[in-house]
Design an enzyme around this catalytic site. Sequence first.
Site, PDB file in Angstrom:
ATOM      1  N   HIS A   1     -71.770  47.809  67.215  1.00 32.29           N
ATOM      2  CA  HIS A   1     -70.866  46.787  67.727  1.00 32.29           C
ATOM      3  C   HIS A   1     -69.985  47.359  68.827  1.00 32.29           C
ATOM      4  CE1 HIS A   1     -68.701  48.725  64.384  1.00 32.29           C
ATOM      5  NE2 HIS A   1     -67.578  48.460  65.057  1.00 32.29           N
TER       6      HIS A   1
ATOM      7  N   HIS B   1     -70.890  51.324  69.104  1.00 28.01           N
ATOM      8  CA  HIS B   1     -70.999  52.320  68.046  1.00 28.01           C
ATOM      9  C   HIS B   1     -71.340  51.642  66.724  1.00 28.01           C
ATOM     10  CE1 HIS B   1     -66.941  50.768  67.546  1.00 28.01           C
ATOM     11  NE2 HIS B   1     -66.947  51.227  66.302  1.00 28.01           N
TER      12      HIS B   1
ATOM     13  N   ASP C   1     -70.197  52.281  62.700  1.00 25.82           N
ATOM     14  CA  ASP C   1     -69.028  52.927  62.107  1.00 25.82           C
ATOM     15  C   ASP C   1     -69.343  54.252  61.408  1.00 25.82           C
ATOM     16  OD1 ASP C   1     -67.124  51.058  62.912  1.00 25.82           O
ATOM     17  OD2 ASP C   1     -67.488  49.770  61.171  1.00 25.82           O
TER      18      ASP C   1
ATOM     19  N   ARG D   1     -59.502  46.342  58.599  1.00 22.23           N
ATOM     20  CA  ARG D   1     -60.888  46.610  58.231  1.00 22.23           C
ATOM     21  C   ARG D   1     -60.978  47.315  56.887  1.00 22.23           C
ATOM     22  NH1 ARG D   1     -64.022  51.177  61.365  1.00 22.23           N
ATOM     23  NH2 ARG D   1     -63.224  52.324  59.574  1.00 22.23           N
TER      24      ARG D   1
END
Length: 307
Positions: free
Chosen positions: A258, A108, A110, A275
């Site tokens: 990723h 995917h 983000d 993150r």
Amino acid sequence: MSHPLHIEPLALNIGALISGVDLREPLPAEQVAAIRQALIQWKVIFFRDQPLSHEQHIGFARQFGELTVGHPVFGSVEGYPEVYSVSKTRFGKRFEGPKLIRPWTGWHTDVTAAINPPAASILRGVTIPPFGGDTQWTNLEAAYDALSPTLRGFLETLRGEHRFTAPEGMAGKREFHDKVAARELVSLHPLVRVHPESGRRSLYVSPGFLKRIDGLTPRESEQLLALLFEHVIQPEFTVRFKWSEGAIAFWDNRSTAHLAPRELTELNHDRQLYRITLVGDIPVGVNGLHSEVLAGEPVLAYAAAQG
């Protein structure tokens, strides 16, 4: 005068390891510029031995843009609204029963369901298993370049619907479904995106969020998406990173997808990362083909979201 950074490419098309810098302190302007340029060139850049606190992580990220809330659907770390916890157990046991696994399952980009997906993501390793738990990235610009001119021309006229939904096979997670329903995000984005800084074109497909191609029949859409999803994860476009405590991965969300490790629930070791994402712009396609919001609000900077 700051020392020049050492940039070590890790694969032909994507990934570089940067050393010679301490991310705990504010960086001089020339190092910020060099890191930004390396990010655009290599799509994902890595740093090791950077034991950042949440505050230092936030301070490093702010040198490259405005910060979003930790996650528009799942929230943030208590006391640090810009930080999102990426823990092994954040969704509990994700699947019940047989898993539906395709070659591209889990890949995917983000939050592409938002009208303005994050421009970049910065992930920090804190608790790392002794083996397993690697993350992979793929270069969507290289994937676009590898297509035939005929197919590239056709894709440049199309938009895809990106929708935030529960992963296939997920069951019995009412809290997860309630959060998704409360923050519905659906957008149409060009299948080919023009990078706002480099001007390069990328195959803007996010297998985890892209559900259909606008204007095609369901069967046409299904078949074309399968071809594109399988294409973008070819090994020659990818890099794989082995995490270590204090490692940082900083990736351009406008030109990459990723894959988080699928084997985490099978590992008898903890894994904790954090993150931060940077506010992004609205994607623009070839010949001005634009994105369109179907549901939800833009992902704002944290301060703006509070105002």
